[in-house]
Design a protein around this motif. Sequence first.
Motif, PDB file in Angstrom:
ATOM      1  N   ARG A  21       0.841  -1.211   0.000  1.00 27.73           N
ATOM      2  CA  ARG A  21       0.000   0.000   0.000  1.00 27.73           C
ATOM      3  C   ARG A  21       0.869   1.252   0.000  1.00 27.73           C
ATOM      4  NH1 ARG A  21      -3.495  -3.556   2.462  1.00 27.73           N
ATOM      5  NH2 ARG A  21      -2.451  -3.445   4.470  1.00 27.73           N
TER       6      ARG A  21
ATOM      7  N   ALA B  73      -0.668  -2.696  -7.926  1.00 27.42           N
ATOM      8  CA  ALA B  73      -1.998  -2.110  -7.735  1.00 27.42           C
ATOM      9  C   ALA B  73      -3.102  -2.915  -8.401  1.00 27.42           C
ATOM     10  CB  ALA B  73      -2.004  -0.668  -8.218  1.00 27.42           C
ATOM     11  N   ARG B  74      -2.867  -3.358  -9.621  1.00 30.66           N
ATOM     12  CA  ARG B  74      -3.975  -4.034 -10.322  1.00 30.66           C
ATOM     13  C   ARG B  74      -4.336  -5.370  -9.697  1.00 30.66           C
ATOM     14  NH1 ARG B  74      -1.148  -6.934 -15.074  1.00 30.66           N
ATOM     15  NH2 ARG B  74       1.016  -6.463 -14.608  1.00 30.66           N
TER      16      ARG B  74
ATOM     17  N   ARG C 148     -10.143   0.220   0.873  1.00 32.91           N
ATOM     18  CA  ARG C 148     -10.442   0.332  -0.547  1.00 32.91           C
ATOM     19  C   ARG C 148     -10.725  -1.025  -1.217  1.00 32.91           C
ATOM     20  NH1 ARG C 148      -6.325   3.217  -4.695  1.00 32.91           N
ATOM     21  NH2 ARG C 148      -6.128   1.490  -6.139  1.00 32.91           N
ATOM     22  N   ASP C 149     -10.079  -2.117  -0.716  1.00 32.64           N
ATOM     23  CA  ASP C 149     -10.332  -3.441  -1.299  1.00 32.64           C
ATOM     24  C   ASP C 149     -11.330  -4.246  -0.456  1.00 32.64           C
ATOM     25  OD1 ASP C 149      -8.576  -3.745   0.794  1.00 32.64           O
ATOM     26  OD2 ASP C 149      -7.201  -5.078  -0.255  1.00 32.64           O
TER      27      ASP C 149
ATOM     28  N   ASP D 223      -6.263  -4.476  -6.396  1.00 28.72           N
ATOM     29  CA  ASP D 223      -7.607  -3.940  -6.651  1.00 28.72           C
ATOM     30  C   ASP D 223      -8.600  -5.010  -7.073  1.00 28.72           C
ATOM     31  OD1 ASP D 223      -6.870  -1.456  -5.920  1.00 28.72           O
ATOM     32  OD2 ASP D 223      -6.526  -0.702  -7.942  1.00 28.72           O
ATOM     33  N   THR D 224      -8.108  -6.190  -7.465  1.00 28.29           N
ATOM     34  CA  THR D 224      -9.044  -7.237  -7.872  1.00 28.29           C
ATOM     35  C   THR D 224      -9.073  -8.393  -6.870  1.00 28.29           C
ATOM     36  OG1 THR D 224      -7.308  -8.206  -9.217  1.00 28.29           O
ATOM     37  CG2 THR D 224      -8.868  -6.761 -10.352  1.00 28.29           C
TER      38      THR D 224
END
Length: 187
Positions: free
Chosen positions: A36, A50-51, A130-131, A54-55
């Motif tokens: 992070r 990040a990608r 956020r996730d 984020d998933t």
Amino acid sequence: MFLMLLGAPGAGKGTQGKRLVEQLGLPHLSTGDLLRQAVIDRTEVGQQAARYMDTGGLVPDEVILRLVSERLKKPDCSEGCLFDGFPRTLVQAQALDELLQRLGTPLDAVIELRVHEEEVVRRLASRGRRDDKPEIIRQRLKTFYESTQPLLDYYRRQGRLRTIDAEGTEQDIFARILAELPEQRDR
Ligand code: AMP
């Protein structure tokens, strides 16, 4: 002392990890926190990671292993640290064994925080990271059961695994963890 916290997302690794490092004076090596920060700092690692984050998937092993071995080289880790959120795959676990073997400092204990799935979902849904959105939570749990759960057997076979019931109050859970630590037990 090198310690490790294992458990599903939402099992309380972050919360209990913070208490543990304060109590024992160890650095907290959380790969989630390091990632992070890398995302905030827009480093190359951050951009790569990040990608996946984020998933709800896993960041590739080689990225994680580079991050961890850099962190372990810092002088504050020479006497030990608490691994939190790492390892998450068998490849990472085996690489860590080799790293620690080279340093001549084996893992002292692996603490599994065990929580029922409904409780995990409830905790994550109230956290607001956020996730922590429902569809990402589901994916992160799936990732945990597929990739990370086999590590429990890996450490059980090594005789290092200590499983803690991680439901109840924060204080009670912390006391259960302390009771399982090698030094604390001998006192
Ligand atoms: P955490 O804060 O430990 O829940 O980690 C947040 C996210 O960072 C995870 O959902 C993964 O995408 C990524 N991550 C953290 N630690 C690791 C790891 N050891 N291996 C792969 N991905 C990781």
